[in-house]
Design an enzyme around this catalytic site. Structure first.
Site, PDB file in Angstrom:
ATOM      1  N   ASP A  29     -21.099  23.777  -4.588  1.00  0.00           N
ATOM      2  CA  ASP A  29     -21.755  22.661  -5.258  1.00  0.00           C
ATOM      3  C   ASP A  29     -20.743  21.520  -5.369  1.00  0.00           C
ATOM      4  OD1 ASP A  29     -23.438  21.109  -6.765  1.00  0.00           O
ATOM      5  OD2 ASP A  29     -23.898  22.663  -8.229  1.00  0.00           O
ATOM      6  N   ASP A 123     -26.364  18.186  -2.060  1.00  0.00           N
ATOM      7  CA  ASP A 123     -24.964  18.471  -2.389  1.00  0.00           C
ATOM      8  C   ASP A 123     -24.675  19.918  -2.753  1.00  0.00           C
ATOM      9  OD1 ASP A 123     -26.182  18.567  -4.863  1.00  0.00           O
ATOM     10  OD2 ASP A 123     -24.506  17.614  -5.889  1.00  0.00           O
ATOM     11  N   GLU A 124     -25.569  20.840  -2.423  1.00  0.00           N
ATOM     12  CA  GLU A 124     -25.250  22.240  -2.708  1.00  0.00           C
ATOM     13  C   GLU A 124     -25.931  23.168  -1.728  1.00  0.00           C
ATOM     14  OE1 GLU A 124     -27.054  24.183  -6.137  1.00  0.00           O
ATOM     15  OE2 GLU A 124     -28.163  22.350  -6.547  1.00  0.00           O
TER      16      GLU A 124
END
Length: 412
Positions: A29, A123-124
């Site tokens: 993350d 974003d993860e």
DNA sequence: TCTGGGGTCCTAGGACCC
DNA sequence: TCTGGGGTCCTAGGACCC
């Protein structure tokens, strides 16, 4: 900080299980992703409280730096509240195009470690790292190397959680933040999980949390002690089974390589509620243009069109309709949007938000039934779309919008 | 302090079909 | 005389996630 920047295990005496590479679920993350990308573009922001989000009167926080979080600023908080808590903060409007580019960069790094990557958002991601056992001494070594690679190749900090149970890895990366790594060794899951507040579990939002509170449940350990039958009466069979499993650290899900989007939509919240029929139709036209552009970029068209409205009092409704053929050009979308609008009893209420989206997506390469009433219209619409793709949303506007637009800009 | 924008999944009733 | 059962699709709303 409880979490080290070097590989660590959770608890003690766990080296044996780590040697067997049991922990194959890695969750990564990015830390304050939007903020860190902005700092890369403008290094003078480093060390300052930075907030990325909507800057208008109805904006909310999308991403806050840890300096801003230290004074209470959180994601999804109204921007006005953030300004009150953090008047010295630097406030930036999001640049989603830039974040998208950066997202592709970091995902390239992820895929250079494992072919099994499941993206959860820009974003993860989850990685299945079981295939790396011959190349790394331990799962922790994989995590450390991945963090280093993301830092070196994309220039951004990320946190990593690793365990033998998929959702535990996500909780672990959260516990490792910021800029950390946490391994929960196989067998130690309950020790890690049970003291946590139930709200942290995937699937427990505000409403479910309130239901659980009514049962006297605050921690995951307390949740684990509730018989599933009792839970089911309040939460229904599906959610109660899901939560009972999670509370026992049972998660059968594997890393699934991400499949394509199932729906594409655009929406906008207006600074001031809109109410006149003209305003609403013109706002819808703009949204349909944006949606059409997104569809063309994705090479997709939709069989179901969904109109979304939020009134001034925040009541939110939707109207949808499905067709045998799929649509993707602005005029068709706009026709349908107005038809759906006609099904709504608006009365004298102001409209705070309008949205339009399509689902039941098909590839536009594949033969589809056109719902256009004339081929000429289709050709004109395609041409207009092409101009928009090249020059932006406002390059081609129906005559009804041009006067309006000129006024807004105050130039010709 | 007054609640973004982009998504996914679940529920539930009704239509429709066999 | 008073009403099957299952499967699937459609529509509306809501919870939830980042």
């Amino acid at each position: 900080m409880a979490v080290s920047h070097t590989p660590v295990g959770f608890g003690a005496g766990t080296v044996g299980s780590m040697d067997r590479f049991d922990e194959r679920f890695l969750h990564i993350d990015m830390d304050a992703f939007f903020v860190e990308v902005e700092r890369q573009r403008d290094p003078t922001l480093i060390g300052l409280p930075v907030i990325v989000g909507g800057l208008g009167r109805r904006g909310v926080v999308a991403s806050a730096s840890y300096e801003a979080r230290a004074v209470g600023v959180r994601s999804a908080m109204p921007i006005g509240e953030a300004r009150r808590l953090c008047p010295q903060g630097r406030y930036l409007a999001p640049s989603h195009g830039v974040y998208g580019e950066k997202s592709r960069e970091v995902f390239d790094v992820f895929r250079s470690f494992s072919p099994k990557v499941e993206g959860l958002s820009v974003d993860e991601a989850f990685l299945d790292i079981s295939g790396l056992r011959l190349h790394f001494a331990s799962p922790a070594a994989v995590g450390a190397d991945l963090r280093r690679a993301v830092r070196e190749r994309a220039g951004l900090p990320a946190s990593v959680g690793i365990s033998a149970v998929k959702f535990i890895s996500k909780l672990a990366s959260d516990a490792a933040k910021p800029d950390g790594l946490l391994v929960v060794p196989a067998g130690d899951e309950l020790k890690f999980l049970h003291p946590m507040p139930v709200r942290r579990l995937w699937g427990v939002g505000e409403a479910t949390h309130a239901s659980l509170e009514a049962l006297g449940v605050e921690t995951v350990g307390e949740l684990a002690a509730i018989p599933q039958g009792v839970l089911s009466k309040r939460l229904g069979p599906t959610l109660s089974l899901h939560l009972s499993n999670l509370a026992a650290a049972v998660d059968p899900r594997d890393v699934e390589s991400s499949s394509g989007a199932k729906s594409i939509s655009v929406e906008e919240t207006y600074e001031i509620d809109i109410s006149s029929e003209d305003e609403v139709e013109q706002a819808l036209l703009r949204l349909c243009g944006r949606l059409s552009r997104r569809l063309h970029q994705a090479g997709r068209a939709g069989r179901t069109v969904n109109l979304k409205l939020r009134f001034g009092d925040f009541e939110t409704i939707s109207r949808s309709e499905s067709f045998s053929g799929a649509i993707d050009v602005t005029p068709d979308l706009w026709d349908e949007a107005r038809r759906l609008l006609g099904k709504v009893e608006i009365g004298r209420r102001g409209i705070r938000l309008l949205g339009i989206g399509v689902s039941g997506l098909v590839d536009t390469e594949e033969p589809r039934q056109l719902t256009m009433d004339s081929p000429e219209r289709s050709i004109a619409a395609e041409a207009a779309e092409q101009v928009r793709e090249r020059f932006g949303d406002d390059a081609v506007l129906p005559a009804s919008l041009i006067a309006d637009d000129t006024e807004e800009r105050g130039d010709g």
